[in-house]
Design an enzyme around this catalytic site. Structure first.
Site, PDB file in Angstrom:
ATOM      1  CD  GLU A   1      -2.787   1.280   2.415  1.00  0.00           C
ATOM      2  OE1 GLU A   1      -3.552   2.266   2.513  1.00  0.00           O
ATOM      3  OE2 GLU A   1      -2.779   0.337   3.233  1.00  0.00           O
TER       4      GLU A   1
ATOM      5  CG  ASN B   1      -5.503   4.832   0.465  1.00  0.00           C
ATOM      6  OD1 ASN B   1      -6.414   4.156   0.929  1.00  0.00           O
ATOM      7  ND2 ASN B   1      -4.225   4.548   0.702  1.00  0.00           N
TER       8      ASN B   1
ATOM      9  CD  GLU C   1      -6.082   0.189   0.301  1.00  0.00           C
ATOM     10  OE1 GLU C   1      -6.462   0.817   1.325  1.00  0.00           O
ATOM     11  OE2 GLU C   1      -5.108  -0.585   0.308  1.00  0.00           O
TER      12      GLU C   1
ATOM     13  CG  ASP D   1      -8.986   0.977   3.513  1.00  0.00           C
ATOM     14  OD1 ASP D   1      -8.669  -0.059   4.138  1.00  0.00           O
ATOM     15  OD2 ASP D   1      -8.368   2.046   3.607  1.00  0.00           O
TER      16      ASP D   1
ATOM     17  CD  GLU E   1      -6.897  -1.947   6.450  1.00  0.00           C
ATOM     18  OE1 GLU E   1      -6.232  -1.058   5.892  1.00  0.00           O
ATOM     19  OE2 GLU E   1      -8.073  -1.782   6.826  1.00  0.00           O
TER      20      GLU E   1
END
Length: 258
Positions: A29, A86, A117, A147, A204
């Protein structure tokens, strides 16, 4: 802070996303960091709201994407399946959102796939805007992840109708799963739900081996968290990916955890 944003002081940091089958870093990420004049770093949560209100979010995102593309030659040998980014809902709502995403997809073509995301909270707002964006993003070869799942009360209809490929389980369920029967029950229900929808699941906030082992036994595909690596520069990501078996240093072979 606005001056630093305009000065291009943004840096891409990478947090590995690990396969729970073989321990290989198979994705990362991308997390934006802002370098201040004194050399310190600000996390995204500390400057993204300002960028959004100051109409700087699109140029900031373009700057971040350009810097990721400049790292292509270093990312290529890492053999990552995807890089996850993101996008602000302000950006997704703009007509140029697809063109912005296209620059990154094109820039990383042949290197790794791009994953977008989208937070669960925003996914329940304007379904038509999100549906249009998602369809066009997938046509260009990007994949989508929802997410922070479990915190935003997104309707199940969104998951059924929108073309998500990945579901990221919020870290709160992972951190509390051994302390609360309710948290464990919800976690197992989310995993079962995602599997039935054919989604790839990412947990996560994994910080302990006990959390990792339970998630593996529950059939989870991927995990992200401090146990595997904190967000860091491309140098740190290269170091992590150079290990052929991520857990061998701890004497753990995931295939034996059945």
């Amino acid at each position: 802070m606005a001056e630093r944003l305009k000065a291009g002081a943004l840096e891409p940091f990478f947090q590995p996303i690990i396969s729970l089958v073989d321990g290989r870093p198979c994705g990362a990420e991308v997390l934006a960091r802002l370098r201040l004049a004194d050399g310190s770093l600000l996390a995204a949560r500390d400057f993204i709201p300002l960028a959004e209100t100051a109409n700087l979010i699109d140029p900031l995102t373009q700057d971040l994407f350009n810097k990721i593309i400049l790292l292509r030659e270093r990312l290529q040998p890492l053999d990552l399946n995807f890089l996850s980014v993101n996008l602000s809902h302000f950006t997704i709502e703009e007509p140029q959102a697809i063109e912005l995403l296209q620059t990154l997809v094109t820039g990383l073509d042949g290197c790794c796939r791009v994953q977008v995301e989208i937070t669960e909270t925003w996914a329940r707002n304007d379904r038509q805007v999100l549906r249009d964006f998602a369809a066009r993003a997938q046509l260009m070869g990007a994949s989508l992840a929802i997410d922070d799942f479990g915190t935003g009360y997104a309707s199940l209809r969104n998951l059924a109708e929108l073309p998500f490929n990945f579901l990221k389980i919020d870290l709160s369920f992972v951190s509390e799963m051994f302390d609360s029967i309710k948290a464990m029950t919800v976690l197992m229900a989310v995993i079962s739900f995602g599997q039935r929808l054919g989604l790839k699941l990412i947990a996560e906030g994994v910080e302990t081996e006990a959390q990792r082992d339970l998630l593996f036994r529950a059939g989870l595909d991927l995990a992200q968290g401090y146990l595997f690596g904190r967000p860091g520069s491309i140098d740190l990501l290269e170091e992590l990916c150079s290990q052929s078996q991520f857990y061998l240093d701890n004497g753990v072979i995931l295939h034996s955890l059945k």
